[in-house]
Motif scaffolding. Structure first.
Motif, PDB file in Angstrom:
ATOM      1  N   PRO A  55       0.836  -1.199   0.000  1.00  0.00           N
ATOM      2  CA  PRO A  55       0.000   0.000   0.000  1.00  0.00           C
ATOM      3  C   PRO A  55       0.870   1.248   0.000  1.00  0.00           C
ATOM      4  N   GLY A  56       0.494   2.234  -0.769  1.00  0.00           N
ATOM      5  CA  GLY A  56       1.221   3.501  -0.767  1.00  0.00           C
ATOM      6  C   GLY A  56       2.398   3.556  -1.726  1.00  0.00           C
ATOM      7  N   ALA A  57       2.684   2.455  -2.413  1.00  0.00           N
ATOM      8  CA  ALA A  57       3.816   2.444  -3.349  1.00  0.00           C
ATOM      9  C   ALA A  57       3.532   3.302  -4.579  1.00  0.00           C
ATOM     10  N   GLY A  58       2.262   3.606  -4.803  1.00  0.00           N
ATOM     11  CA  GLY A  58       1.891   4.439  -5.949  1.00  0.00           C
ATOM     12  C   GLY A  58       1.292   3.633  -7.095  1.00  0.00           C
ATOM     13  N   LYS A  59       0.698   2.498  -6.774  1.00  0.00           N
ATOM     14  CA  LYS A  59       0.122   1.637  -7.818  1.00  0.00           C
ATOM     15  C   LYS A  59      -0.981   2.350  -8.598  1.00  0.00           C
ATOM     16  N   SER A  60      -1.920   2.974  -7.864  1.00  0.00           N
ATOM     17  CA  SER A  60      -3.048   3.622  -8.552  1.00  0.00           C
ATOM     18  C   SER A  60      -2.569   4.777  -9.425  1.00  0.00           C
ATOM     19  N   THR A  61      -1.633   5.562  -8.893  1.00  0.00           N
ATOM     20  CA  THR A  61      -1.100   6.686  -9.657  1.00  0.00           C
ATOM     21  C   THR A  61      -0.404   6.177 -10.916  1.00  0.00           C
ATOM     22  N   LEU A  62       0.305   5.087 -10.768  1.00  0.00           N
ATOM     23  CA  LEU A  62       1.019   4.484 -11.890  1.00  0.00           C
ATOM     24  C   LEU A  62       0.030   3.915 -12.920  1.00  0.00           C
ATOM     25  N   ILE A  98      -9.363   8.070  -6.718  1.00  0.00           N
ATOM     26  CA  ILE A  98      -8.857   9.415  -6.411  1.00  0.00           C
ATOM     27  C   ILE A  98      -7.691   9.741  -7.350  1.00  0.00           C
ATOM     28  N   ARG A  99      -6.834   8.728  -7.624  1.00  0.00           N
ATOM     29  CA  ARG A  99      -5.643   8.945  -8.466  1.00  0.00           C
ATOM     30  C   ARG A  99      -5.951   8.820  -9.950  1.00  0.00           C
ATOM     31  N   MET A 100      -7.183   8.495 -10.282  1.00  0.00           N
ATOM     32  CA  MET A 100      -7.492   8.230 -11.692  1.00  0.00           C
ATOM     33  C   MET A 100      -8.593   9.135 -12.213  1.00  0.00           C
ATOM     34  N   ILE A 191      10.434   0.373  -9.527  1.00  0.00           N
ATOM     35  CA  ILE A 191      10.603   1.197  -8.335  1.00  0.00           C
ATOM     36  C   ILE A 191       9.972   2.535  -8.682  1.00  0.00           C
ATOM     37  N   ASN A 192       8.802   2.779  -8.101  1.00  0.00           N
ATOM     38  CA  ASN A 192       8.114   4.048  -8.336  1.00  0.00           C
ATOM     39  C   ASN A 192       8.683   5.108  -7.385  1.00  0.00           C
ATOM     40  N   LYS A 193       8.306   6.347  -7.586  1.00  0.00           N
ATOM     41  CA  LYS A 193       8.786   7.479  -6.777  1.00  0.00           C
ATOM     42  C   LYS A 193      10.291   7.648  -6.951  1.00  0.00           C
ATOM     43  N   SER A 194      10.759   7.514  -8.201  1.00  0.00           N
ATOM     44  CA  SER A 194      12.187   7.673  -8.464  1.00  0.00           C
ATOM     45  C   SER A 194      12.619   9.107  -8.220  1.00  0.00           C
ATOM     46  N   ASP A 195      11.645  10.002  -7.999  1.00  0.00           N
ATOM     47  CA  ASP A 195      11.982  11.376  -7.622  1.00  0.00           C
ATOM     48  C   ASP A 195      12.473  11.447  -6.188  1.00  0.00           C
ATOM     49  N   MET A 196      12.297  10.358  -5.442  1.00  0.00           N
ATOM     50  CA  MET A 196      12.752  10.340  -4.049  1.00  0.00           C
ATOM     51  C   MET A 196      14.159   9.762  -3.957  1.00  0.00           C
ATOM     52  N   ALA A 227      10.540   4.544 -12.141  1.00  0.00           N
ATOM     53  CA  ALA A 227       9.506   5.439 -12.679  1.00  0.00           C
ATOM     54  C   ALA A 227       9.098   6.436 -11.613  1.00  0.00           C
ATOM     55  N   SER A 228       8.578   7.552 -12.071  1.00  0.00           N
ATOM     56  CA  SER A 228       7.911   8.464 -11.148  1.00  0.00           C
ATOM     57  C   SER A 228       6.527   8.740 -11.717  1.00  0.00           C
ATOM     58  N   ALA A 229       5.528   8.137 -11.090  1.00  0.00           N
ATOM     59  CA  ALA A 229       4.157   8.342 -11.564  1.00  0.00           C
ATOM     60  C   ALA A 229       3.784   9.803 -11.382  1.00  0.00           C
ATOM     61  N   ARG A 230       4.324  10.424 -10.325  1.00  0.00           N
ATOM     62  CA  ARG A 230       4.007  11.821 -10.059  1.00  0.00           C
ATOM     63  C   ARG A 230       4.518  12.717 -11.179  1.00  0.00           C
ATOM     64  N   ASP A 231       5.803  12.519 -11.576  1.00  0.00           N
ATOM     65  CA  ASP A 231       6.407  13.372 -12.596  1.00  0.00           C
ATOM     66  C   ASP A 231       6.236  12.812 -14.003  1.00  0.00           C
TER      67      ASP A 231
HETATM   68  N1  LIG Z   1       6.887  11.494  -4.653  1.00  0.00           N
HETATM   69  C1  LIG Z   1       6.056  10.678  -5.323  1.00  0.00           C
HETATM   70  N2  LIG Z   1       4.868  10.353  -4.774  1.00  0.00           N
HETATM   71  C2  LIG Z   1       4.047   9.528  -5.473  1.00  0.00           C
HETATM   72  C3  LIG Z   1       4.417   8.999  -6.734  1.00  0.00           C
HETATM   73  N3  LIG Z   1       3.413   8.177  -7.152  1.00  0.00           N
HETATM   74  C4  LIG Z   1       2.450   8.211  -6.207  1.00  0.00           C
HETATM   75  N4  LIG Z   1       2.827   9.024  -5.179  1.00  0.00           N
HETATM   76  C5  LIG Z   1       2.053   9.347  -3.964  1.00  0.00           C
HETATM   77  O1  LIG Z   1       2.025   8.203  -3.137  1.00  0.00           O
HETATM   78  C6  LIG Z   1       0.802   8.125  -2.419  1.00  0.00           C
HETATM   79  C7  LIG Z   1       0.140   6.768  -2.662  1.00  0.00           C
HETATM   80  O2  LIG Z   1      -0.208   6.651  -4.024  1.00  0.00           O
HETATM   81  P1  LIG Z   1      -1.257   5.592  -4.552  1.00  0.00           P
HETATM   82  O3  LIG Z   1      -1.204   5.635  -6.034  1.00  0.00           O
HETATM   83  O4  LIG Z   1      -2.577   5.816  -3.919  1.00  0.00           O
HETATM   84  O5  LIG Z   1      -0.605   4.235  -4.001  1.00  0.00           O
HETATM   85  P2  LIG Z   1      -1.196   2.740  -3.908  1.00  0.00           P
HETATM   86  O6  LIG Z   1      -1.707   2.556  -2.523  1.00  0.00           O
HETATM   87  O7  LIG Z   1      -0.020   1.866  -4.179  1.00  0.00           O
HETATM   88  O8  LIG Z   1      -2.261   2.616  -4.953  1.00  0.00           O
HETATM   89  C8  LIG Z   1      -0.043   9.280  -2.919  1.00  0.00           C
HETATM   90  O9  LIG Z   1       0.064  10.337  -2.001  1.00  0.00           O
HETATM   91  C9  LIG Z   1       0.603   9.657  -4.239  1.00  0.00           C
HETATM   92  O10 LIG Z   1       0.409  11.008  -4.574  1.00  0.00           O
HETATM   93  C10 LIG Z   1       5.705   9.363  -7.283  1.00  0.00           C
HETATM   94  O11 LIG Z   1       6.115   8.939  -8.367  1.00  0.00           O
HETATM   95  N5  LIG Z   1       6.470  10.184  -6.527  1.00  0.00           N
END
Ligand SMILES: Nc1nc2c(ncn2[C@@H]2O[C@H](COP(=O)(O)OP(=O)(O)O)[C@@H](O)[C@H]2O)c(=O)[nH]1
Ligand SMILES: [Mg+2]
Lengths: 317, 132
Positions: A55-62, A98-100, A191-196, A227-231
């Motif tokens: 949870p929180g890895a950014g799956k939905s955003t990705l 929320i992310r989609m 590895i998502n959040k490569s901006d970190m 990857a960075s789903a955010r960027d």
């Molecule tokens: N810094 C950063 N945050 C991200 C990235 N992708 C997602 N997030 C944040 O991580 C949190 C969890 O994202 P979510 O897609 O809901 O994760 P899930 O639980 O794996 O589906 C949210 O606050 C997103 O905005 C990314 O590439 N970089």
């Protein structure tokens, strides 16, 4: 519920019919068996992609970004987002959308949120039916997002052709905590959040884990991507790799094998449930007696099962 | 054996504000055994209705903070009708002045819940509307 209408609606691309059919599966409506057995012959076209990870890895955003990339490539998309149901209340907050939110008005994308509920016939089978409905509806790609936390979630990816495991930097010692099962099911690591900070380190750690985990006999080398789903970086590479994996499956006759495996799995699950319903019914006197003997310690579970089965064994003359 | 769950879409249209109220209601609905599809902030009427259809919800709860959103509610009602989805019921939560409440009643919305409403009342209202 009118099966004929739902069936026709699905084949005609009616979104309400698809939505209602999915609800029937989720509610375990007795008639959905008939619907599914008619829908089956229209399935087998879609590329099914599993996306799992903590949870929180950014799956939905990705998934949001992947879907946009696939749309740019002209493909239609179904998304199934599974979130846990509270075991105490039976309720759930399903928040993946929320992310989609940018996808919800694209007529070529259909998103459905699912709670894990306490599915009697197994969550994997319910999810499999929902995937097949989207396949028959005509979606080119079906993406299934699940939290990679327990066995039932791992089972869901049994239905996927390509499984993407999403992680994020800063795992540190937690890397050991990544379920060994995830290493066995991953076709692609991201590895998502490569901006970190710490992304490269996570890549190396996962590569080491991959080298140590048992290799499957096929030739596919599991890539570890960033990857960075955010960027919105690394998304093209990810979708390219997903496409490459699908090609690989097709060219090595592995796709047919996977499809057969999932059909067999579903057949066996259905048979188990049907046999159970057919052979044992707590409202029957004789079955109550078996439970009574079990409770009082007169018989053990093996004998109890044998007693039930013996009723159906044909006597040899 | 069938297991009919009530599914509710909780949406917060408009650009302003926070979604604290919507979150409180969402949690209460979950604890009452509902499945809540939560979409977050900034939803347009089109997004809300399309989401409601895909998710096959029984009910939509709209969290509204300012009168500016009042134009959105009739739009949601119209879109539901256009999509032959008028069987999906609606309720509105937020600070709604009396004249707006009347306008809402006129278009058939009787579930209007002001701040401080006991979530039990909202749950009872949805159960009655949905009738599952
Ligand atoms: N810094 C950063 N945050 C991200 C990235 N992708 C997602 N997030 C944040 O991580 C949190 C969890 O994202 P979510 O897609 O809901 O994760 P899930 O639980 O794996 O589906 C949210 O606050 C997103 O905005 C990314 O590439 N970089
Ligand atoms: Mg998610």
């Amino acid at each position: 519920m009118n099966i004929e209408e739902l069936y026709k609606g699905i084949l005609e691309g009616n979104r309400r019919a698809l939505a209602k059919s999915i609800s029937a599966i989720e509610d375990q409506h007795p008639k959905c068996e008939e619907l599914m057995s008619r829908v089956y012959k229209h399935t087998g076209r879609a590329h099914i992609i599993g996306v799992t990870g903590p949870p929180g890895a950014g799956k939905s955003t990705l998934v949001d970004k992947m879907a946009k990339e696939f749309r740019d490539r002209g493909r239609t998309i179904g998304i199934v987002a599974v979130d846990p149901t509270s075991p105490f209340t039976g309720g759930a907050i399903l928040g993946d959308r929320i992310r989609m939110s940018g996808l919800s008005t694209d007529k070529h994308i259909f998103i459905r949120s699912m709670g894990t509920r306490g599915h009697l016939g197994g969550l994997a089978r319910a999810t499999s039916d929902v995937i097949r409905l989207m396949d028959a509806f005509g979606k080119d790609v079906v993406i299934v997002e699940t939290v990679g936390a327990g066995q039932s979630e791992v089972d869901i990816v049994e239905n996927a052709h390509t499984t993407v495991v999403v992680e994020m930097p800063g795992l540190g010692d937690d890397i050991q905590a990544i379920k060994a099962g995830l290493f066995e099911i991953a076709n692609i690591f991201v590895i998502n959040k490569s901006d970190m900070e710490g992304c490269d380190r996570s890549v190396r750690e996962i590569q080491i884990m991959l080298e140590m985990s048992p290799k499957s006999p096929d030739e596919w080398e599991v890539p570890v991507l960033k990857a960075s789903a955010r960027d919105n970086t690394g998304i093209k590479e990810l979708t390219d790799t997903i496409d490459r994996h699908y090609e690989y499956l097709k060219q090595n006759n592995l796709l047919e094998e996977l499809k057969y495996k999932s059909l067999k799995y579903n057949f066996q699950e259905i048979l188990k449930e049907k046999l159970m319903d057919f052979s044992f019914d707590e409202s029957r006197k004789e079955d109550q007696n078996i439970l009574k003997s079990l409770k009082s310690g007169k018989i053990d579970p093996y004998t109890a099962a044998e007693n039930v089965i013996s009723r159906f064994k044909v006597e040899k003359k | 054996m069938s297991d009919d769950k009530i599914r509710v879409l909780v949406a917060k249209p408009g650009l302003d504000g926070h979604d604290r109220g919507a979150k409180v209601v969402s949690r209460a609905l979950r604890d009452a055994g509902f499945e809540v599809i939560y979409t977050g902030l900034h939803q347009s009427a089109e997004q809300i209705v399309e989401t409601a259809i895909q998710e096959d919800v029984d009910h939509i709860g709209l969290s509204i903070l300012s009168g500016a959103h009042m134009t959105l509610v009739p739009r949601v009602v119209d879109l539901l009708r256009e999509n032959k989805a008028e069987d999906i019921s609606l309720s509105i939560g937020g600070i709604i002045p009396d004249e707006d409440k009347e306008a809402l009643n006129k278009i058939g919305i009787d579930g209007v819940f002001g701040p401080g409403t006991d979530t039990k009342d909202i749950i009872a209202f949805i159960k009655k509307k949905v009738g599952k």
